[in-house]
Scaffold this active site. Sequence first.
Site, PDB file in Angstrom:
ATOM      1  CB  THR A   1      46.491  49.247  44.020  1.00 12.51           C
ATOM      2  OG1 THR A   1      47.465  48.634  44.714  1.00 12.51           O
ATOM      3  CG2 THR A   1      45.977  49.049  43.107  1.00 12.51           C
TER       4      THR A   1
ATOM      5  CB  ILE B   1      42.460  42.990  45.050  1.00 10.91           C
ATOM      6  CG1 ILE B   1      41.779  41.938  45.992  1.00 10.91           C
ATOM      7  CG2 ILE B   1      41.144  43.415  44.100  1.00 10.91           C
ATOM      8  CD1 ILE B   1      41.016  40.674  45.748  1.00 10.91           C
TER       9      ILE B   1
ATOM     10  CB  CYS C   1      44.838  75.971  42.337  1.00 15.10           C
ATOM     11  SG  CYS C   1      44.999  74.264  42.158  1.00 15.10           S
TER      12      CYS C   1
ATOM     13  CG  HIS D   1      40.050  45.373  32.397  1.00 12.60           C
ATOM     14  ND1 HIS D   1      40.929  45.629  31.386  1.00 12.60           N
ATOM     15  CD2 HIS D   1      40.417  45.982  33.499  1.00 12.60           C
ATOM     16  CE1 HIS D   1      41.773  46.276  31.668  1.00 12.60           C
ATOM     17  NE2 HIS D   1      41.899  46.438  32.967  1.00 12.60           N
TER      18      HIS D   1
END
Length: 490
Positions: free
Chosen positions: A45, A342, A448, A54
Amino acid sequence: MDESFDYDVAIVGAGVSGCAIAYELARCDLRVVVLEREDDVCCGTSRANSAIVHAGFDAATGSLMARLNVEGSRLMGPLCEELGVDYQRIGSLVVCVDASERGGLDELLRRGRQNGVEGLRVVERAELRELEPNVADAALAALWAPTAAIVNPFQLTVALAETAAVNGVEFRFNAPVSDVARFGRGWRVATASGPLSARVVVNAAGVHADELHNLVCRPGERLEITPRRGQYYVLDTTAGAHVRHTVFALPTRLGKGVLVTPTTGGNLLVGPTAEDIGDKEGTDTTSDGLAEVARKASMTVRDVPLGERIRTFSGLRAHQPGHDFVIGEVAGAAGFIDCAAIESPGLSAAPAIGRMVAGLVAERLGVAPPRALARRPEPIVDVTRLSREDWDALIARRAEYGHVVCRCRTVTEGQIVDAIHRPIPARSVDAVKRRVEAGMGRCQGGFCTPLVMALLARELGVDEARLTKDGPGSELVTGRVREFEGGAGR
């Protein structure tokens, strides 16, 4: 310390939460190991989110999510300054486009003030257009949150991990945890790299945290985590100034809705969707999902230049029905501490999550007051921020800083070599990208990638056929088309 255990603390998961916990525990005289199923930090995540800090007005008042969001937001700026992580306090706007929804702004304002967010106010149409000239024509008003910010989540996670590592925390990669069971007064942890024992286990396993929780919990106290997929567009730096602030729509029960925001790297990020799915590896994008992002973004920001897109991606949030963080010792499983569910605003709350969980561990183990941390090596030089004179002086000391490998982002051989030899070394193409942004530009590594591979092979002393894009199973080549022997092709 109890020498009958291999470690005092085993942290499962090296995302931003796990690394923030490791960073805080590194202040204590403890033997700590971080177990990560992927080959690097920041692979779940934490690498696929909105990169926003936030302000803290959205979470329900009194929730753990609200408290840690506001605390984490206040801690984030000083932490990023200390660690040398890109952070910009640009503020956010929650835009109302329908007069019937105007009460939603007032509700967010009330909730935000109850949560302790500073500086919140509602701005009307004229001021809103001054703040954000490209706001949608239908915009009537917005909630202005000046404490909101943007951060580089890759840099943050790596910096936390590197600091933990130089202070004695061990990291084991490609080590998924398959079982956790009682072992005396501690725990036996089975991993792909072999078993180990620890006095305390911290479960920071992201969308897989419910699987570990359910191994040790009482009947009837199981945890359920649903992967919530969010799809995004990344636009080129040519579009990065289209908005000045993070622009939200009014939130719904499925989250904060589609946003449009600058990034610390100068891009424009548009998304995410909020789709509950069953696949914990389901990070694919869909035409319907991306179409939804485009449609909803246009409701708050006009003329979003989606033609400048250089990449689409999706990430998974660890959602649980109570829509709150699950942090604490599992009942009936002394020494097993959850840091689960979470989801957003998890990145914003990470500094506070690290402190809270480390405090729970310290209390459980009865450890002494924290010690000062040794600093990690100085951050890798970003040559684009140097004056010409300073860059020339750097090249005089290390010639590889004069060889540009990634043209889109102006990343040099010297930066890539340094990334490979850090306390938490880059060992894949994407690990290099997370540290120095080689491959994040307009061509997305088209030019690259072979050069990055050549440097990885040279510095690690391995054949290029063994190199991966992002860990085992993502090998980029299978062998050579033509072998040479004695100068003659065959």
